[in-house]
Write a protein that holds these residues in place. Structure first.
Motif, PDB file in Angstrom:
ATOM      1  N   ALA A 196       1.074  -9.509   2.354  1.00  0.00           N
ATOM      2  CA  ALA A 196      -0.369  -9.632   2.253  1.00  0.00           C
ATOM      3  C   ALA A 196      -0.942  -8.291   1.822  1.00  0.00           C
ATOM      4  O   ALA A 196      -0.539  -7.254   2.320  1.00  0.00           O
ATOM      5  CB  ALA A 196      -0.961 -10.054   3.595  1.00  0.00           C
ATOM      6  N   ASP A 197      -1.893  -8.350   0.893  1.00  0.00           N
ATOM      7  CA  ASP A 197      -2.459  -7.112   0.369  1.00  0.00           C
ATOM      8  C   ASP A 197      -3.543  -6.610   1.313  1.00  0.00           C
ATOM      9  O   ASP A 197      -4.725  -6.581   0.992  1.00  0.00           O
ATOM     10  CB  ASP A 197      -3.032  -7.368  -1.017  1.00  0.00           C
ATOM     11  N   THR A 198      -3.125  -6.230   2.524  1.00  0.00           N
ATOM     12  CA  THR A 198      -4.089  -5.837   3.540  1.00  0.00           C
ATOM     13  C   THR A 198      -4.778  -4.534   3.171  1.00  0.00           C
ATOM     14  O   THR A 198      -5.955  -4.352   3.424  1.00  0.00           O
ATOM     15  CB  THR A 198      -3.410  -5.689   4.901  1.00  0.00           C
ATOM     16  N   THR A 199      -4.042  -3.593   2.605  1.00  0.00           N
ATOM     17  CA  THR A 199      -4.655  -2.334   2.216  1.00  0.00           C
ATOM     18  C   THR A 199      -5.728  -2.587   1.165  1.00  0.00           C
ATOM     19  O   THR A 199      -6.793  -1.977   1.191  1.00  0.00           O
ATOM     20  CB  THR A 199      -3.598  -1.367   1.677  1.00  0.00           C
ATOM     21  N   GLY A 200      -5.460  -3.508   0.235  1.00  0.00           N
ATOM     22  CA  GLY A 200      -6.435  -3.833  -0.796  1.00  0.00           C
ATOM     23  C   GLY A 200      -7.707  -4.419  -0.224  1.00  0.00           C
ATOM     24  O   GLY A 200      -8.811  -3.995  -0.587  1.00  0.00           O
ATOM     25  N   SER A 201      -7.606  -5.369   0.697  1.00  0.00           N
ATOM     26  CA  SER A 201      -8.784  -5.990   1.303  1.00  0.00           C
ATOM     27  C   SER A 201      -9.607  -4.966   2.064  1.00  0.00           C
ATOM     28  O   SER A 201     -10.831  -4.895   1.924  1.00  0.00           O
ATOM     29  CB  SER A 201      -8.361  -7.128   2.239  1.00  0.00           C
ATOM     30  N   ALA A 202      -8.946  -4.161   2.883  1.00  0.00           N
ATOM     31  CA  ALA A 202      -9.658  -3.145   3.656  1.00  0.00           C
ATOM     32  C   ALA A 202     -10.294  -2.110   2.735  1.00  0.00           C
ATOM     33  O   ALA A 202     -11.423  -1.655   2.974  1.00  0.00           O
ATOM     34  CB  ALA A 202      -8.698  -2.462   4.630  1.00  0.00           C
ATOM     35  N   GLY A 203      -9.603  -1.738   1.676  1.00  0.00           N
ATOM     36  CA  GLY A 203     -10.141  -0.764   0.733  1.00  0.00           C
ATOM     37  C   GLY A 203     -11.380  -1.273   0.026  1.00  0.00           C
ATOM     38  O   GLY A 203     -12.337  -0.516  -0.196  1.00  0.00           O
ATOM     39  N   VAL A 204     -11.389  -2.546  -0.334  1.00  0.00           N
ATOM     40  CA  VAL A 204     -12.552  -3.140  -0.988  1.00  0.00           C
ATOM     41  C   VAL A 204     -13.754  -3.110  -0.047  1.00  0.00           C
ATOM     42  O   VAL A 204     -14.880  -2.778  -0.445  1.00  0.00           O
ATOM     43  CB  VAL A 204     -12.240  -4.584  -1.436  1.00  0.00           C
ATOM     44  N   VAL A 205     -13.520  -3.464   1.224  1.00  0.00           N
ATOM     45  CA  VAL A 205     -14.589  -3.428   2.225  1.00  0.00           C
ATOM     46  C   VAL A 205     -15.131  -2.009   2.372  1.00  0.00           C
ATOM     47  O   VAL A 205     -16.349  -1.782   2.383  1.00  0.00           O
ATOM     48  CB  VAL A 205     -14.074  -3.949   3.591  1.00  0.00           C
ATOM     49  N   LEU A 206     -14.232  -1.034   2.476  1.00  0.00           N
ATOM     50  CA  LEU A 206     -14.647   0.361   2.630  1.00  0.00           C
ATOM     51  C   LEU A 206     -15.436   0.840   1.408  1.00  0.00           C
ATOM     52  O   LEU A 206     -16.447   1.545   1.541  1.00  0.00           O
ATOM     53  CB  LEU A 206     -13.425   1.255   2.836  1.00  0.00           C
ATOM     54  N   THR A 217     -14.567  -8.343   6.037  1.00  0.00           N
ATOM     55  CA  THR A 217     -13.913  -7.634   7.139  1.00  0.00           C
ATOM     56  C   THR A 217     -13.024  -8.586   7.923  1.00  0.00           C
ATOM     57  O   THR A 217     -11.924  -8.218   8.360  1.00  0.00           O
ATOM     58  CB  THR A 217     -14.970  -7.011   8.071  1.00  0.00           C
ATOM     59  N   GLY A 218     -13.478  -9.822   8.097  1.00  0.00           N
ATOM     60  CA  GLY A 218     -12.659 -10.831   8.775  1.00  0.00           C
ATOM     61  C   GLY A 218     -11.369 -11.117   8.035  1.00  0.00           C
ATOM     62  O   GLY A 218     -10.311 -11.286   8.655  1.00  0.00           O
ATOM     63  N   VAL A 219     -11.430 -11.153   6.700  1.00  0.00           N
ATOM     64  CA  VAL A 219     -10.216 -11.351   5.898  1.00  0.00           C
ATOM     65  C   VAL A 219      -9.259 -10.175   6.092  1.00  0.00           C
ATOM     66  O   VAL A 219      -8.051 -10.361   6.297  1.00  0.00           O
ATOM     67  CB  VAL A 219     -10.573 -11.507   4.406  1.00  0.00           C
ATOM     68  N   ALA A 220      -9.793  -8.956   6.037  1.00  0.00           N
ATOM     69  CA  ALA A 220      -8.949  -7.767   6.205  1.00  0.00           C
ATOM     70  C   ALA A 220      -8.290  -7.755   7.588  1.00  0.00           C
ATOM     71  O   ALA A 220      -7.105  -7.432   7.724  1.00  0.00           O
ATOM     72  CB  ALA A 220      -9.779  -6.506   6.002  1.00  0.00           C
ATOM     73  N   LEU A 221      -9.042  -8.112   8.617  1.00  0.00           N
ATOM     74  CA  LEU A 221      -8.485  -8.177   9.970  1.00  0.00           C
ATOM     75  C   LEU A 221      -7.427  -9.279  10.079  1.00  0.00           C
ATOM     76  O   LEU A 221      -6.355  -9.075  10.659  1.00  0.00           O
ATOM     77  CB  LEU A 221      -9.596  -8.439  10.985  1.00  0.00           C
ATOM     78  N   SER A 222      -7.738 -10.442   9.538  1.00  0.00           N
ATOM     79  CA  SER A 222      -6.825 -11.586   9.637  1.00  0.00           C
ATOM     80  C   SER A 222      -5.491 -11.303   8.970  1.00  0.00           C
ATOM     81  O   SER A 222      -4.438 -11.683   9.471  1.00  0.00           O
ATOM     82  CB  SER A 222      -7.465 -12.829   8.988  1.00  0.00           C
ATOM     83  N   GLU A 223      -5.531 -10.624   7.826  1.00  0.00           N
ATOM     84  CA  GLU A 223      -4.303 -10.357   7.093  1.00  0.00           C
ATOM     85  C   GLU A 223      -3.585  -9.109   7.609  1.00  0.00           C
ATOM     86  O   GLU A 223      -2.382  -8.959   7.414  1.00  0.00           O
ATOM     87  CB  GLU A 223      -4.617 -10.174   5.595  1.00  0.00           C
ATOM     88  N   GLY A 224      -4.308  -8.225   8.269  1.00  0.00           N
ATOM     89  CA  GLY A 224      -3.710  -6.955   8.654  1.00  0.00           C
ATOM     90  C   GLY A 224      -3.203  -6.862  10.075  1.00  0.00           C
ATOM     91  O   GLY A 224      -2.452  -5.945  10.391  1.00  0.00           O
ATOM     92  N   CYS A 225      -3.620  -7.787  10.930  1.00  0.00           N
ATOM     93  CA  CYS A 225      -3.308  -7.644  12.361  1.00  0.00           C
ATOM     94  C   CYS A 225      -2.173  -8.532  12.852  1.00  0.00           C
ATOM     95  O   CYS A 225      -1.720  -8.349  13.978  1.00  0.00           O
ATOM     96  CB  CYS A 225      -4.565  -7.941  13.181  1.00  0.00           C
TER      97      CYS A 225
END
Length: 292
Positions: free
Chosen positions: A200-210, A239-247
């Motif tokens: 899962a591209d968790t770094t990508g999702s979180a980076g987009v949010v940031l 943010t929910g997507v980033a959390l869901s994929e990253g945790c």
């Protein structure tokens, strides 16, 4: 990082353009009874979409932005909070808040049903879709919808929602789950050792949010612009997507429990009052803000 950069640049340019005086349809009165431009919301949404690194992220942002726009530009209702809107629905009256609740639920479900196509073990170009358990799908959907709603609840003072999103997404930049190929015939593998790929591209999702949140922060703190429901819902869903994929499953369930507890608490207590009574939260909330 390309997604984060795209979100940062797009949100920054559009937010700066929208910080100028706006017409009645794109202006709201903030907590200090001052007129504030709503263009920050669409700017953040377009930034998130420009940098979206997955189908889940794109669907979550699109659906949540639509739900927020319904509340921003729909007819105002006297019903307040989740309880108030559900009470109106029980009496056969559909408010914009009820419509938003249903749209956010549908958005979470849609995002949870999507997956990133993966190549088959032999490298075939025909993709297949990874399977998730029903628990994973339900918790994913609930966390996306819950984060979208909670971010909107926090957006009562300049910078508050954006700071919360930034502090939530920042630790996710270091997360990445991987999976390796199965062994080849007779357990020998491919002869090149296990190949690892991101699950899962968790770094990508979180980076987009940031990127999107950071671009909007300066104008938000000075109360030149505000997220509105459109921006807050979209940023929360992302943010929910980033959390869901990253945790992972356990982390997702813990995050969902926290989001649910805070949402229910908001029906009884004022976040602003709690923050004002807590020195650490009060200082963090006020940091960078140039208006009362």
């Amino acid at each position: 990082m390309r997604g984060a950069l795209a979100a940062l640049v797009t949100s920054a340019v559009l937010s700066r353009t929208g910080s100028r005086p706006s017409g009645p349809g794109m202006t709201r009165t903030n907590h200090a009874e001052r007129p504030v431009s709503l263009w920050e919301g669409p700017a953040v949404v377009l930034g998130l979409l420009a940098g979206a690194t997955s189908a889940q992220l794109f669907a979550a942002v699109s659906g949540a932005a639509l739900a927020g726009a319904l509340d921003d530009h729909g007819r105002a209702s006297s019903a307040k909070g989740l309880t108030g809107h559900l009470r109106e629905l029980r009496h056969g009256r559909v408010t914009t808040g009820t419509g938003k609740l249903l749209l956010l639920t549908a958005t979470g479900v849609s995002a949870s049903l999507l997956g990133e196509p993966e190549r088959t073990r032999r490298g075939s170009a025909v993709p297949h879709w990874p399977r998730r358990s029903w628990l994973d799908r339900l918790s994913y959907a609930a966390l996306v919808a819950g984060c979208a709603n909670l971010t909107n609840l926090l957006d009562l003072r300049p910078g508050r929602a954006l700071k919360t999103v930034l502090l939530t997404a920042l630790p996710l930049l270091g997360t990445s789950r991987t999976a390796s190929n199965r062994p080849g015939p007779h357990g020998r593998g491919t002869g090149q050792g296990p190949r690892r790929r991101p699950a899962a591209d968790t770094t990508g999702s979180a980076g987009v949010v940031l990127g999107a949140a950071a671009a909007a922060l300066a104008d938000d703190l000075t109360a030149r612009t505000m997220l509105g429901d459109t921006g807050a819902n979209a940023l929360g869903a992302a943010t929910g997507v980033a959390l869901s994929e990253g945790c992972g499953r356990r982390g997702r369930l813990v995050a969902l429990a926290v989001v649910t507890a805070l949402t229910l608490a908001s029906e009884r207590v004022s976040f602003t009052a709690v923050i004002g009574r807590t020195p650490v939260l009060r200082e963090l909330d006020a940091w960078g803000r140039t208006v009362a």
